[in-house]
Design an enzyme around this catalytic site. Structure first.
Site, PDB file in Angstrom:
ATOM      1  N   HIS A   1      35.003  40.854  31.521  1.00 51.40           N
ATOM      2  CA  HIS A   1      35.359  41.379  32.920  1.00 51.40           C
ATOM      3  C   HIS A   1      34.200  41.456  33.826  1.00 51.40           C
ATOM      4  CE1 HIS A   1      38.005  43.079  29.460  1.00 51.40           C
ATOM      5  NE2 HIS A   1      38.870  43.439  30.594  1.00 51.40           N
TER       6      HIS A   1
ATOM      7  N   ASP B   1      42.864  36.861  32.188  1.00 49.69           N
ATOM      8  CA  ASP B   1      42.595  37.897  31.561  1.00 49.69           C
ATOM      9  C   ASP B   1      41.515  37.814  30.524  1.00 49.69           C
ATOM     10  OD1 ASP B   1      43.348  40.463  30.263  1.00 49.69           O
ATOM     11  OD2 ASP B   1      45.004  39.494  29.155  1.00 49.69           O
ATOM     12  N   GLY B   2      40.630  38.943  30.626  1.00 53.61           N
ATOM     13  CA  GLY B   2      39.453  38.732  29.674  1.00 53.61           C
ATOM     14  C   GLY B   2      39.977  39.081  28.353  1.00 53.61           C
TER      15      GLY B   2
ATOM     16  N   GLU C   1      37.369  37.072  35.303  1.00 54.99           N
ATOM     17  CA  GLU C   1      37.898  38.155  36.328  1.00 54.99           C
ATOM     18  C   GLU C   1      39.374  37.992  36.800  1.00 54.99           C
ATOM     19  OE1 GLU C   1      36.228  40.911  37.461  1.00 54.99           O
ATOM     20  OE2 GLU C   1      38.279  41.053  38.594  1.00 54.99           O
TER      21      GLU C   1
ATOM     22  N   SER D   1      26.828  41.953  35.917  1.00 53.04           N
ATOM     23  CA  SER D   1      26.216  41.244  34.748  1.00 53.04           C
ATOM     24  C   SER D   1      26.295  39.924  34.720  1.00 53.04           C
ATOM     25  CB  SER D   1      27.270  41.723  33.578  1.00 53.04           C
ATOM     26  OG  SER D   1      28.579  41.464  33.853  1.00 53.04           O
TER      27      SER D   1
ATOM     28  N   ASP E   1      33.629  44.748  29.347  1.00 50.47           N
ATOM     29  CA  ASP E   1      33.108  45.670  30.176  1.00 50.47           C
ATOM     30  C   ASP E   1      34.466  46.053  31.209  1.00 50.47           C
ATOM     31  OD1 ASP E   1      31.913  47.729  31.659  1.00 50.47           O
ATOM     32  OD2 ASP E   1      30.839  46.115  32.991  1.00 50.47           O
TER      33      ASP E   1
ATOM     34  N   HIS F   1      23.027  47.292  32.122  1.00 54.57           N
ATOM     35  CA  HIS F   1      22.410  46.270  32.508  1.00 54.57           C
ATOM     36  C   HIS F   1      21.012  46.155  31.694  1.00 54.57           C
ATOM     37  CE1 HIS F   1      25.420  45.766  36.116  1.00 54.57           C
ATOM     38  NE2 HIS F   1      25.575  45.274  35.182  1.00 54.57           N
TER      39      HIS F   1
END
Ligand SMILES: C[S@@+](CC[C@H](N)C(=O)[O-])C[C@H]1O[C@@H](n2cnc3c(N)ncnc32)[C@H](O)[C@@H]1O
Length: 274
Positions: free
Chosen positions: A41, A134-135, A109, A91, A155, A18
């Site tokens: 994500h 789905d990312g 997500e 994030s 991520d 971060h």
């Protein structure tokens, strides 16, 4: 899908990721042109460090709690946003807190409850789109953005056996669709047996000029432990290689108290080949 970020929010790896993310977002805002942010994500967006999950692991006590106890001005930008937001920000909330008028954020997500929480968090915010999707698939669908300037954070939870390969493939696809965009991809460091082939795969995929940031609490020898974390940065904004070591040094002083811990920033071409 067992992974819940609530168990790990605010741990050392979150803090490193971060603090670097805040720097990268600010760097994209040097130009007076709108930027697009994609968080593939995203998690639930904010985390109560007094929750049962956070208390169960207590990981944040060796992370954000240490940074708060002895704040370093170098980390002031990141810590300032954390303080301003109250609960520990994930994030997407960190990115949102830094966005200017005209910037946009899309977050993905997959977990239903996490996605629902994230939707509630950003309900009514026209600058943020939350997708329960789905990312990996979103990398193809949402890139390139019309703004033609942006940062994609990847991520994943690293639950799947082939997550390193999926990450390398995701980076390749994202870069093919949006060659000038900044890509930041997180990975765990347990042992070199896992990270070395990942770096080699990325080098073979043409990312030799990307930068690799690694932050380890201890030498990555015990494959059963999260010994450190890494971030691959493709198309790093100007000044990243010069600025990141000061951030990493401040994080290292406070978070890495065991013998043999280290941090490093190197081009992927040179990354940990020995
Ligand atoms: C490491 S956490 C994200 C943390 C967040 N980026 C942050 O820094 O605050 C990974 C998240 O990815 C979600 N996830 C797992 N598989 C996914 C997929 N295929 N697409 C999108 N999200 C996924 C998990 O439910 C989890 O919330």
């Amino acid at each position: 899908m067992n992974y819940r970020h609530a168990f790990h929010a605010g741990n050392f790896a979150d803090c490193v990721k971060h603090a670097l993310l805040v720097w990268l977002v600010r760097a994209l805002q040097r130009k007076d042109k709108p930027a697009f942010f994609l968080d593939t994500h995203a998690g639930r967006g904010r985390y109560d460090l007094e929750s049962a999950e956070a208390r169960r692991t207590g990981e944040w006590r060796d992370g954000i709690a240490r940074l708060r106890a002895a704040p370093d001005p170098v980390l002031g930008d990141y810590l300032g946003v954390v303080e301003q937001l109250g609960l520990y920000p994930g994030s997407p909330l960190l990115i949102r807190a830094l966005m200017r008028a005209g910037d946009r954020l899309a977050c993905c997500e997959w977990h239903a409850e996490e996605a629902a929480a994230l939707k509630r968090l950003f309900a009514g915010d026209p600058a943020v789109a939350v997708h329960r999707r789905d990312g990996w698939e979103a990398l193809g669908a949402l890139l390139p953005p019309p703004e033609r300037r942006g940062l994609t954070l990847i991520d994943p939870p690293f639950e799947a056996e082939d997550e390193f390969e999926r990450l390398a493939d995701g980076l390749r696809r994202a870069h093919r669709r949006f060659a000038t965009g900044v890509l930041a991809a997180w990975y765990p460091i347990k042992s070199r047996a896992r990270t070395r082939p990942f770096h080699a795969l990325l080098r073979e995929s043409g990312f030799a000029e990307a930068l690799v940031v690694e932050f380890c609490l201890r030498p990555p020898l015990d494959p059963a432990r999260l010994n450190g974390s890494g971030l691959i940065v493709v198309n790093p904004p100007f000044g990243f290689a010069a600025a990141a070591p000061a951030l990493l040094a401040a994080l290292h002083t406070r978070l890495a108290t065991e013998a043999g811990g280290f941090y490093a920033l190197v081009p992927l071409a040179e990354a940990f080949v020995g």
